[in-house]
Design a protein around this motif. Structure first.
Motif, short mmCIF file in Angstrom:
data_model
loop_
_atom_site.label_atom_id
_atom_site.label_comp_id
_atom_site.label_asym_id
_atom_site.label_seq_id
_atom_site.Cartn_x
_atom_site.Cartn_y
_atom_site.Cartn_z
N LEU A 1 0.83 -1.20 0.00
CA LEU A 1 0.00 0.00 0.00
C LEU A 1 0.86 1.25 0.00
CD1 LEU A 1 -2.76 1.37 0.19
CD2 LEU A 1 -2.62 1.12 2.69
N SER A 2 1.92 1.23 0.79
CA SER A 2 2.82 2.38 0.82
C SER A 2 3.46 2.61 -0.54
CB SER A 2 3.91 2.17 1.89
OG SER A 2 3.33 1.99 3.16
N PHE A 3 3.86 1.53 -1.19
CA PHE A 3 4.49 1.68 -2.50
C PHE A 3 3.47 2.16 -3.53
CE2 PHE A 3 6.32 -0.14 -6.47
CZ PHE A 3 7.47 0.62 -6.48
N ALA A 4 2.22 1.73 -3.42
CA ALA A 4 1.18 2.20 -4.34
C ALA A 4 0.93 3.70 -4.16
CB ALA A 4 -0.10 1.41 -4.12
N ILE A 5 0.90 4.15 -2.90
CA ILE A 5 0.74 5.59 -2.66
C ILE A 5 1.93 6.36 -3.21
CG2 ILE A 5 0.56 7.33 -0.84
CD1 ILE A 5 -0.93 5.27 0.85
N LEU A 6 3.11 5.79 -3.08
CA LEU A 6 4.31 6.42 -3.63
C LEU A 6 4.22 6.57 -5.14
CD1 LEU A 6 7.26 7.42 -3.19
CD2 LEU A 6 7.97 5.07 -3.57
N LEU A 7 3.78 5.52 -5.82
CA LEU A 7 3.62 5.60 -7.26
C LEU A 7 2.59 6.64 -7.66
CD1 LEU A 7 3.72 1.83 -8.35
CD2 LEU A 7 5.51 3.55 -8.59
N GLY A 8 1.52 6.75 -6.88
CA GLY A 8 0.52 7.77 -7.16
C GLY A 8 1.07 9.18 -6.99
N SER A 9 1.92 9.38 -5.99
CA SER A 9 2.49 10.71 -5.77
C SER A 9 3.48 11.10 -6.85
CB SER A 9 3.17 10.77 -4.41
OG SER A 9 4.25 9.84 -4.34
N VAL A 10 4.08 10.10 -7.52
CA VAL A 10 5.01 10.41 -8.62
C VAL A 10 4.27 11.12 -9.75
CG1 VAL A 10 6.47 9.38 -10.40
CG2 VAL A 10 6.63 8.57 -8.06
#
Length: 313
Positions: free
Chosen positions: A138-147
């Motif tokens: 989930l953290s990595f998915a949020i990170l990808l979204g913020s990119v």
């Protein structure tokens, strides 16, 4: 006698086949070279496209204000009178030498923010790649979204946040937002997942190395190419940042070089009948890219090392 007659015929056959292959190769290689001509032409066009602005900037930095608009050398060649040194002296004396103060501010923001962003990206990327914990995906998915969110879209919310804690119009208003680089974390996470085998970590732990020692002595050397890449990207991004310091700063003594040159441009446009500083602006823009060119040339060997490391995996 039969053996002696057979050997010459075999050698003759081999030579005939070799000469036949030799005769067939030139047309094939020629066709291949002809097929590469469009690709070479396209690459030359790209080189011209990217080099031409840099060439114009270098040529224009040697001209006076009058030479920029009606010089005898034209827009893409040097005038008979070279004014580069005079322009540099003008930069050092105009408005009390504020240009080089802006250069120092840009260096401070870029290197402090770049190094800090690199450290955070390395730690976060390594942790996401090599440690399993609840909420990692989930953290990595949020990170990808913020990119995918443009950095300029976050300037106003960041301004509101920092204004509530009294950090607007300080160096921290530029440095702190520069420490957060989601793309750098994503890059480090992807690189660490492939560059550091899990078996290597298990072997280090079996030998008695703790987590900190394993990270510092085993993992960091393998991450060096990605670290250099993230450092350069972060430094260049902070050095070239314009909208963030424009919104955060109103004291000209804290301006970076990007905002400072923008202020000079506004003054030159409004003061069309007064002192013209177009030559100073062009020379200042040319000098501002020299540190970035030096950084790229000095650190390119680490990229070559990273490519060689990837070729033997």
């Amino acid at each position: 006698m039969t053996v002696q007659e057979t050997q010459p015929s075999t050698r003759t056959l081999v030579r005939a086949n070799a000469s036949k292959r030799t005769r067939e190769q030139p047309p094939t290689s020629a066709r291949r070279r002809v097929g590469l001509i469009p690709a070479h032409v396209f690459l030359l066009i790209l080189v011209f496209y990217f080099v031409m602005p840099l060439w114009w900037l270098m040529v224009a930095s040697t001209k006076s204000t009058a030479g920029l608009f009606n010089g005898d050398g034209g827009p893409l060649w040097f005038d008979s009178e070279m004014n580069l040194w005079e322009n540099i002296v003008g930069l050092a004396t105009y408005n009390g030498g504020e240009y080089f103060r802006w250069m120092a501010n840009s260096a401070l923001y870029a290197f402090v923010g770049g190094i800090g962003a690199t450290v955070l990206a390395v730690l976060a990327g390594y942790g996401l790649a090599k440690y399993k914990f609840r909420g990692r995906n989930l953290s990595f998915a949020i990170l990808l979204g913020s990119v995918m969110i443009p950095s300029t879209a976050l300037v106003i919310p960041t301004f509101v946040l920092l204004s509530q804690v009294g950090m607007v119009n300080t160096i921290w208003a530029v440095i702190l937002p520069s420490l957060l680089n989601p793309f750098a974390v994503y890059l480090m996470r992807v690189y660490a997942a492939d560059a550091i085998p899990d078996e290597l970590l298990d072997a280090a732990r079996v030998d008695g190395a703790g987590e900190y020692r394993t990270f510092l002595q085993v993992c960091l050397p393998l991450l060096r190419p990605a670290i250099v890449t993230v450092l350069l990207l972060s430094v260049v991004s902070t050095w070239n940042n314009y909208f963030l310091p424009l919104a955060m700063l109103n004291d000209s003594r804290l301006f970076p070089i990007t905002v400072g040159l923008g202020v000079w441009q506004g003054q030159a446009i409004q003061n069309s009948g007064g002192q013209q500083i177009w030559n100073l602006m062009i020379t200042g823009a040319f000098l501002s890219i020299i540190p970035l060119i030096i950084a790229f040339l000095a650190l390119q060997k680490y990229w070559r090392g990273g490519l060689a490391l990837g070729s033997v995996k």
